[in-house]
Every structure is written in structure tokens, then in C-alpha cells.
Write a protein that holds these residues in place. Structure first.
Motif, short mmCIF file in Angstrom:
data_model
loop_
_atom_site.label_atom_id
_atom_site.label_comp_id
_atom_site.label_asym_id
_atom_site.label_seq_id
_atom_site.Cartn_x
_atom_site.Cartn_y
_atom_site.Cartn_z
N ASP A 135 -33.58 45.20 29.44
CA ASP A 135 -34.06 46.30 28.59
C ASP A 135 -35.54 46.16 28.25
O ASP A 135 -36.26 47.16 28.17
N ALA A 136 -36.01 44.92 28.03
CA ALA A 136 -37.43 44.70 27.77
C ALA A 136 -38.27 45.14 28.96
O ALA A 136 -39.29 45.82 28.81
N ASP A 137 -37.83 44.77 30.15
CA ASP A 137 -38.51 45.18 31.36
C ASP A 137 -38.53 46.69 31.48
O ASP A 137 -39.54 47.30 31.83
N LYS A 138 -37.40 47.32 31.14
CA LYS A 138 -37.27 48.78 31.30
C LYS A 138 -38.23 49.54 30.39
O LYS A 138 -38.75 50.60 30.78
N VAL A 139 -38.47 49.03 29.20
CA VAL A 139 -39.39 49.69 28.28
C VAL A 139 -40.77 49.86 28.93
O VAL A 139 -41.36 50.96 28.90
N ALA A 140 -41.28 48.79 29.51
CA ALA A 140 -42.59 48.86 30.15
C ALA A 140 -42.51 49.66 31.45
O ALA A 140 -43.39 50.49 31.74
N ARG A 141 -41.47 49.42 32.23
CA ARG A 141 -41.34 50.08 33.54
C ARG A 141 -41.21 51.59 33.39
O ARG A 141 -41.76 52.36 34.19
N ASP A 142 -40.49 52.04 32.37
CA ASP A 142 -40.31 53.48 32.18
C ASP A 142 -41.64 54.17 31.90
O ASP A 142 -41.86 55.31 32.34
N ILE A 143 -42.51 53.52 31.15
CA ILE A 143 -43.82 54.11 30.86
C ILE A 143 -44.66 54.21 32.13
O ILE A 143 -45.26 55.25 32.42
N ILE A 144 -44.68 53.14 32.90
CA ILE A 144 -45.46 53.15 34.14
C ILE A 144 -44.89 54.17 35.13
O ILE A 144 -45.64 54.90 35.79
#
Length: 233
Positions: free
Chosen positions: A143-152
């Protein structure tokens, strides 16, 4: 070195904090050293000289110092390429103190930056800050990875973000946990992790911003204090 316990005690956290503080001092120093016309190898050598002069027992890993189109290489080795105005320069480095590792990355611009360069830098910074705000004990690495990945991804650069958000750090610079799109690990208090999203446009340029943080019940304690707004030297 052998991999340390995934949860760090107070003494270990103090050692890692020393590494991060030395990294901050090194970054501040190198900003006053870099000039257009220097080679990547010259800048990398000065980073390493400063770390050892500041008390490093060793380097946590081979220093990354890449400029211009070579900044699109996430793990590029310093070369004889000359750093020129209008380019990004990415520096990723870390010291070993008391047997523990530091790890930080900053991308700066030399002379000037185009609107596109500034936009991509802003996207990476937004992604990193969002992940920093999200992370705390009990959060899934996925989920931590997804937060950043979703923005990019939202901004249209998802295909240019090839690695995970971060990794654990201890006596080795890459330890559990792994923060990426496949990780099933859960963050716990007193883990030490990197938070390092990036965007890498092939044959053009790349941006990565990386901090080193202690996971707590209420969020993180970021041990890297170097500025993150785009610096144009």
C-alpha cells in the motif's frame, strides 16, 4: 556484513542517524563544489572523500552520480561524462558508521531546467511526500508503494517508474522489508526504510528523491534533512 535484525534498537538507530547526518553534511558540501564542466567521476570522488573525512568506515554502496541522459539510469555508475548546464544530476550515496549504512538521493539541475524537467521533478516530489505522510507501523508495504505509484501513474509516467518505493536498511544497505508492488510485508515500529520514488525517461533524464526514515506508530522520523525543493545551481 550480515543482515541486521529487521527491528532496530536504540543504539542501532543512533548509528543510522549518524550516517544520515553525515549524508546531509556531504550534500550541503557538494552543492558548493559542483560546477558545470566537471565530470561525474570528479563529483563522485569528492562525495566519497567528504564521507571518509567525516568519519565513514566504508561506503554503504558504490556512489551513483549520473547527469543528463545518463540520469535515466537508476543504478548508473559515474563516468567521464562532463556535467553540462541545463541537465539534471542525480547523486545517490551513503556512509557506513558503527557497521550501519546510510542511503540518500538528491537530483539537482545545473544552470537551468526546462518546464518539463520541473514538472517531472514536482511529480516525484509529490509522490515521495505522499508516501512519507502515509507510512507508519501497521501499513502494508504494498500500500505504501501504491500511494507513490498511483500519483506517478496519474500524471502519465507510470511506465517510467521501474523500481519499488524503498527497502530496509541496516548493516546491509538492502535489507527487508521491501516496499514494492508485490510485497506482502507489513511495516513495524523501529524498522528503518528508504522512501525513494523516481521517474526515468529513456535517453533523456531521470529524477529520484530518497530519504532514510525510522518507522513509528505515528508516522516516520525522517533522518534526512537536506532540502527537496528543486535546486538549480
Amino acid at each position: 556484513m550480515t543482515i541486521s535484525n529487521i527491528l532496530k534498537n536504540a543504539k542501532e538507530l543512533e548509528s543510522i542517524s549518524k550516517c544520515a547526518a553525515l549524508g546531509d553534511r556531504c550534500f550541503s558540501h557538494i552543492l558548493g563544489f559542483i560546477e558545470a564542466g566537471m565530470s561525474e567521476k570528479q563529483v563522485a570522488a569528492e562525495i566519497e572523500r567528504f564521507l571518509f573525512a567525516g568519519g565513514a568506515e566504508a561506503l554503504a554502496f558504490d556512489t551513483i552520480c549520473v547527469s543528463g541522459e545518463r540520469s535515466c539510469l537508476p543504478h548508473g555508475e559515474p563516468s567521464d561524462k562532463i556535467i553540462e548546464k541545463g541537465e539534471f544530476l542525480t547523486m545517490d550515496f551513503g556512509a557506513v558508521i558503527d557497521g550501519f549504512c546510510g542511503d540518500m538521493t538528491r537530483t539537482i539541475a545545473i544552470g537551468s531546467a526546462t518546464a518539463e524537467m520541473k514538472k517531472i521533478y514536482a511529480v516525484v516530489l509529490e509522490a515521495q511526500l505522499a508516501a512519507i505522510d502515509f507510512i507508519k507501523a501497521g501499513v502494508r508495504c504494498f500500500d505504501a508503494d501504491k500511494v507513490a505509484r498511483d500519483i506517478i501513474t496519474r500524471e502519465g509516467y507510470g511506465e517510467y517508474y521501474p523500481h519499488g518505493l524503498g527497502h530496509g536498511v541496516g548493516t546491509e544497505v538492502h535489507e527487508p522489508p521491501t516496499l514494492n508492488a508485490k510485497s506482502e510485508e507489513v511495516l513495524e515500529k523501529d524498522m528503518v526504510i528508504t522512501i525513494e520514488p523516481g521517474i526515468y525517461i529513456p535517453d533523456r533524464f531521470g529524477v529520484r528523491i530518497e530519504d532514510l526514515a525510522i518507522v513509528t506508530d505515528f508516522g516516520i522520523i525522517n533522518k534526512v534533512e537536506s532540502p527537496k525543493d528543486l535546486i538549480i545551481l
